[in-house]
Enzyme design. Sequence first.
Site, PDB file in Angstrom:
ATOM      1  N   GLU A  90       8.103  33.643  -7.872  1.00  0.00           N
ATOM      2  CA  GLU A  90       7.838  32.838  -6.680  1.00  0.00           C
ATOM      3  C   GLU A  90       8.885  33.055  -5.602  1.00  0.00           C
ATOM      4  OE1 GLU A  90       7.679  28.680  -7.759  1.00  0.00           O
ATOM      5  OE2 GLU A  90       6.692  29.229  -9.628  1.00  0.00           O
ATOM      6  N   CYS A 103      13.640  31.310   0.204  1.00  0.00           N
ATOM      7  CA  CYS A 103      14.211  31.013  -1.114  1.00  0.00           C
ATOM      8  C   CYS A 103      13.690  32.080  -2.079  1.00  0.00           C
ATOM      9  CB  CYS A 103      13.795  29.612  -1.561  1.00  0.00           C
ATOM     10  SG  CYS A 103      14.338  29.206  -3.222  1.00  0.00           S
ATOM     11  N   CYS A 110      14.030  32.165 -16.828  1.00  0.00           N
ATOM     12  CA  CYS A 110      15.465  31.860 -16.785  1.00  0.00           C
ATOM     13  C   CYS A 110      15.916  31.428 -18.165  1.00  0.00           C
ATOM     14  CB  CYS A 110      15.721  30.732 -15.774  1.00  0.00           C
ATOM     15  SG  CYS A 110      17.464  30.307 -15.583  1.00  0.00           S
ATOM     16  N   CYS A 114      18.240  24.443 -18.392  1.00  0.00           N
ATOM     17  CA  CYS A 114      18.574  23.128 -17.862  1.00  0.00           C
ATOM     18  C   CYS A 114      17.433  22.170 -18.226  1.00  0.00           C
ATOM     19  CB  CYS A 114      18.777  23.192 -16.354  1.00  0.00           C
ATOM     20  SG  CYS A 114      20.158  24.264 -15.894  1.00  0.00           S
ATOM     21  N   CYS A 117      14.503  21.328 -15.578  1.00  0.00           N
ATOM     22  CA  CYS A 117      13.969  22.383 -14.703  1.00  0.00           C
ATOM     23  C   CYS A 117      12.721  23.042 -15.282  1.00  0.00           C
ATOM     24  CB  CYS A 117      15.051  23.431 -14.474  1.00  0.00           C
ATOM     25  SG  CYS A 117      14.543  24.805 -13.444  1.00  0.00           S
ATOM     26  N   SER A 192      23.059  30.255  -5.233  1.00  0.00           N
ATOM     27  CA  SER A 192      23.147  29.007  -5.995  1.00  0.00           C
ATOM     28  C   SER A 192      23.294  29.330  -7.478  1.00  0.00           C
ATOM     29  CB  SER A 192      21.869  28.197  -5.760  1.00  0.00           C
ATOM     30  OG  SER A 192      21.885  27.028  -6.539  1.00  0.00           O
ATOM     31  N   SER A 215      25.084  24.052  -8.720  1.00  0.00           N
ATOM     32  CA  SER A 215      24.206  23.019  -9.267  1.00  0.00           C
ATOM     33  C   SER A 215      25.036  22.184 -10.211  1.00  0.00           C
ATOM     34  CB  SER A 215      23.033  23.672  -9.999  1.00  0.00           C
ATOM     35  OG  SER A 215      22.268  24.404  -9.075  1.00  0.00           O
ATOM     36  N   HIS A 217      24.908  18.270 -10.681  1.00  0.00           N
ATOM     37  CA  HIS A 217      23.959  17.329 -11.299  1.00  0.00           C
ATOM     38  C   HIS A 217      24.542  16.284 -12.226  1.00  0.00           C
ATOM     39  CE1 HIS A 217      21.275  20.026  -9.410  1.00  0.00           C
ATOM     40  NE2 HIS A 217      21.077  20.859 -10.392  1.00  0.00           N
ATOM     41  N   CYS A 335      10.717  24.129  -7.920  1.00  0.00           N
ATOM     42  CA  CYS A 335      11.159  25.267  -8.708  1.00  0.00           C
ATOM     43  C   CYS A 335      10.232  25.605  -9.873  1.00  0.00           C
ATOM     44  CB  CYS A 335      12.545  24.971  -9.250  1.00  0.00           C
ATOM     45  SG  CYS A 335      13.564  24.118  -8.063  1.00  0.00           S
TER      46      CYS A 335
HETATM   47  N1  SAH Z   1      20.113  29.062 -11.431  1.00  0.00           N
HETATM   48  C1  SAH Z   1      20.544  28.706 -10.120  1.00  0.00           C
HETATM   49  C2  SAH Z   1      19.482  28.835  -9.047  1.00  0.00           C
HETATM   50  C3  SAH Z   1      18.084  28.373  -9.373  1.00  0.00           C
HETATM   51  S1  SAH Z   1      17.786  26.647  -9.521  1.00  0.00           S
HETATM   52  C4  SAH Z   1      21.127  27.324 -10.112  1.00  0.00           C
HETATM   53  O1  SAH Z   1      21.159  26.697 -11.164  1.00  0.00           O
HETATM   54  O2  SAH Z   1      21.616  26.891  -9.086  1.00  0.00           O
HETATM   55  C5  SAH Z   1      17.858  26.050  -7.869  1.00  0.00           C
HETATM   56  C6  SAH Z   1      18.176  24.573  -7.752  1.00  0.00           C
HETATM   57  O3  SAH Z   1      17.011  23.763  -8.014  1.00  0.00           O
HETATM   58  C7  SAH Z   1      19.217  24.115  -8.727  1.00  0.00           C
HETATM   59  O4  SAH Z   1      20.107  23.225  -8.112  1.00  0.00           O
HETATM   60  C8  SAH Z   1      18.386  23.406  -9.767  1.00  0.00           C
HETATM   61  O5  SAH Z   1      19.169  22.570 -10.524  1.00  0.00           O
HETATM   62  C9  SAH Z   1      17.360  22.721  -8.908  1.00  0.00           C
HETATM   63  N2  SAH Z   1      16.171  22.228  -9.609  1.00  0.00           N
HETATM   64  C10 SAH Z   1      15.624  22.703 -10.746  1.00  0.00           C
HETATM   65  N3  SAH Z   1      14.551  21.983 -11.101  1.00  0.00           N
HETATM   66  C11 SAH Z   1      14.406  21.010 -10.173  1.00  0.00           C
HETATM   67  C12 SAH Z   1      13.479  19.948  -9.991  1.00  0.00           C
HETATM   68  N4  SAH Z   1      12.479  19.754 -10.831  1.00  0.00           N
HETATM   69  N5  SAH Z   1      13.645  19.131  -8.907  1.00  0.00           N
HETATM   70  C13 SAH Z   1      14.654  19.348  -8.045  1.00  0.00           C
HETATM   71  N6  SAH Z   1      15.540  20.343  -8.148  1.00  0.00           N
HETATM   72  C14 SAH Z   1      15.438  21.171  -9.208  1.00  0.00           C
END
Ligand code: SAH
Length: 344
Positions: A90, A103, A110, A114, A117, A192, A215, A217, A335
């Site tokens: 995507e 983006c 991946c 997490c 995600c 990121s 990231s 969180h 995402c």
């Molecule tokens: N792996 C990298 C980049 C991809 S994720 C990273 O971790 O930064 C991009 C961002 O989207 C990250 O901050 C991730 O934590 C966030 N993200 C993932 N799933 C999400 C969701 N369901 N709602 C909001 N943000 C989300």
Amino acid sequence: MNSIYSYSLEELTKIMLAMGQSAYRSKQIFSWLYKKRVKSFDEMNDISLSFREELKKNFDFFLPTIDVMEKSKDGTIKCLFKLRDGERVEGVLMHYVYGYSVCVSSQVGCNMSCAFCASGLLKKKRNLTPDEMLGQVLAFDEILRKDGNHVTHCVVMGTGEPFDNYDNVLSFIRILNSPFALDIGARHITVSTCGVVPSILRFGKEGLQVNLAISLHAPTNELRDKLMPINKAYPLEKLIPAIIQYGNDSNGRRVTFEYILIKGVNDSIEDAKKLERLIRPTFGFVNLIPYNPVVENGYERADDESVALFHNYLLSKKVKSTIRKEFGSDIDAACGQLRAKYER
Ligand code: SAH
């Protein structure tokens, strides 16, 4: 065969020299590819016929193709791109007051797992090559060019962990940034990461001035361990110093912390207090992200009220903080959602 779009100028120059050409050839080719946007070697009429034939034997013009396109009411366009081997990733185009930002996904799936995600629901199949990342930007740029606009910003924030694909991401960024290619300023590019400490340190030494987003969180190891397995390898006491080091190495760039607000998990004022104390030495910004629920994991978005309280607490402590504007909520712009839908 490799795509001619997969090389930075430095890499292509080395190849041209190895093919017995002058170093200048790579600049000519870059100009044809990225300024004139030609799609074949035949159009490169300042290169000899015989060398064009040589090039054809070694490189093609492959770029990802648009498989599915969804347009949101707010102007966001999300595409599912099809790669050479049939895999799909995507990419999203967002329209801000200051320009157009793409983006980009950096991997198919991946491995960071997490908990919140959608991308991690599908394990990493492979890394994207530079041309596969660049192709996402070029596809949107082509759409914009029809109306006299162009891509001005890029965030490597789609599916994948960019620092789990370091070399390809670096070549991609060098192509974006090159004045002979897309000429997108380093300060308009953001990578990121979930916090791969050795790569953060290495990235700081590349001589770029790219923005880094972390990231985060969670404000404690205890909670971050649960949400983001990477924290077990690189806990906060390693991550925070690496971020400070990145700022020093990359000419004072301040990092952005991404902080998803999940109801009852990390959205209390206590969490805000801990967060403020944790990041104070970095002088970083905080981007608060209303969580986009993923059906499979049960987490819920924090209430507007707790988002506002969290935000106000940070502001009261002079931490620069914004609540992320949401794009494309009427399409599957969160995402990994579009790809997940098509893989199911
Ligand atoms: N792996 C990298 C980049 C991809 S994720 C990273 O971790 O930064 C991009 C961002 O989207 C990250 O901050 C991730 O934590 C966030 N993200 C993932 N799933 C999400 C969701 N369901 N709602 C909001 N943000 C989300």
